[in-house]
Motif scaffolding. Structure first.
Motif, PDB file in Angstrom:
ATOM      1  N   CYS A  48      45.741  35.822  44.369  1.00  0.00           N
ATOM      2  CA  CYS A  48      44.747  36.901  44.363  1.00  0.00           C
ATOM      3  C   CYS A  48      44.957  37.795  43.133  1.00  0.00           C
ATOM      4  N   HIS A  50      44.338  40.774  42.804  1.00  0.00           N
ATOM      5  CA  HIS A  50      44.691  42.149  43.155  1.00  0.00           C
ATOM      6  C   HIS A  50      46.204  42.314  43.175  1.00  0.00           C
ATOM      7  N   CYS A  67      40.966  37.139  50.994  1.00  0.00           N
ATOM      8  CA  CYS A  67      42.391  37.415  50.841  1.00  0.00           C
ATOM      9  C   CYS A  67      42.954  37.994  52.149  1.00  0.00           C
ATOM     10  N   HIS A  70      44.224  42.354  51.603  1.00  0.00           N
ATOM     11  CA  HIS A  70      43.305  43.507  51.558  1.00  0.00           C
ATOM     12  C   HIS A  70      41.841  43.090  51.650  1.00  0.00           C
ATOM     13  N   TRP A  72      39.744  41.151  49.963  1.00  0.00           N
ATOM     14  CA  TRP A  72      38.792  40.861  48.900  1.00  0.00           C
ATOM     15  C   TRP A  72      38.269  39.449  49.155  1.00  0.00           C
ATOM     16  N   CYS A  81      34.242  38.040  42.921  1.00  0.00           N
ATOM     17  CA  CYS A  81      34.574  38.790  44.130  1.00  0.00           C
ATOM     18  C   CYS A  81      33.303  39.445  44.660  1.00  0.00           C
ATOM     19  N   ARG A  82      33.087  39.335  45.960  1.00  0.00           N
ATOM     20  CA  ARG A  82      31.870  39.882  46.565  1.00  0.00           C
ATOM     21  C   ARG A  82      31.961  41.371  46.850  1.00  0.00           C
ATOM     22  N   ASN A  83      33.172  41.895  46.985  1.00  0.00           N
ATOM     23  CA  ASN A  83      33.268  43.313  47.348  1.00  0.00           C
ATOM     24  C   ASN A  83      33.963  44.180  46.310  1.00  0.00           C
ATOM     25  N   VAL A  84      34.410  43.592  45.200  1.00  0.00           N
ATOM     26  CA  VAL A  84      34.999  44.392  44.118  1.00  0.00           C
ATOM     27  C   VAL A  84      34.394  43.901  42.797  1.00  0.00           C
ATOM     28  N   PRO A  85      33.424  44.631  42.262  1.00  0.00           N
ATOM     29  CA  PRO A  85      32.748  44.193  41.041  1.00  0.00           C
ATOM     30  C   PRO A  85      33.741  43.948  39.906  1.00  0.00           C
ATOM     31  N   ALA A  87      36.033  41.690  39.617  1.00  0.00           N
ATOM     32  CA  ALA A  87      37.201  40.872  39.988  1.00  0.00           C
ATOM     33  C   ALA A  87      36.730  39.437  40.204  1.00  0.00           C
ATOM     34  N   ARG A  88      37.592  38.480  39.846  1.00  0.00           N
ATOM     35  CA  ARG A  88      37.227  37.085  40.041  1.00  0.00           C
ATOM     36  C   ARG A  88      38.462  36.195  40.044  1.00  0.00           C
TER      37      ARG A  88
END
Ligand code: FES
Length: 109
Positions: A48, A50, A67, A70, A72, A81-85, A87-88
């Motif tokens: 991850c 993060h 994950c 947390h 993500w 990432c669908r919930n943290v712009p 991030a990938r």
């Protein structure tokens, strides 16, 4: 644009990949995650971005791996990432070959 140099790795045998469950392996110092989604093999960097939890210990949900730490959620078709712009995760080309899942991982630059 040139494609990065890659190396093909046998990551796991096909019978080790149950439906609906991602698997991670360490192969020659490369961490690789693999999942079969709608009949298609998908490989990715399982750490991850993060805090480096193993994404393969999380759940699969609507085409994303979530994950376990947390929550993500990373789309397994795009890596986004669908919930943290922004991030990938990195996706790798994968295929079946002689009963194995073979993944092309980038060589270190
Ligand atoms: S370690 Fe994966 S979301 Fe925090």
């Amino acid at each position: 644009m040139t494609r990065p140099a890659t190396r093909s790795l046998r990551v796991l045998e096909l019978h080790e990949l149950p439906d609906g469950r991602a698997q991670s392996r360490m192969v020659e110092q490369h961490a690789v995650g693999v999942v079969r989604l709608d009949g298609r093999l998908i490989a990715f960097d399982p750490l991850c971005p993060h805090k480096f939890s193993d994404l393969c210990e999380g759940l699969l949900e609507n085409g994303a791996v979530v994950c376990p730490t947390h929550l993500w959620a990373f789309d397994l078709r795009t890596g986004a990432c669908r919930n943290v712009p922004g991030a990938r995760i990195t996706l790798y080309p994968a295929r079946e070959e002689d009963g194995w899942v073979v993944v092309d991982v980038p060589l270190p630059s």
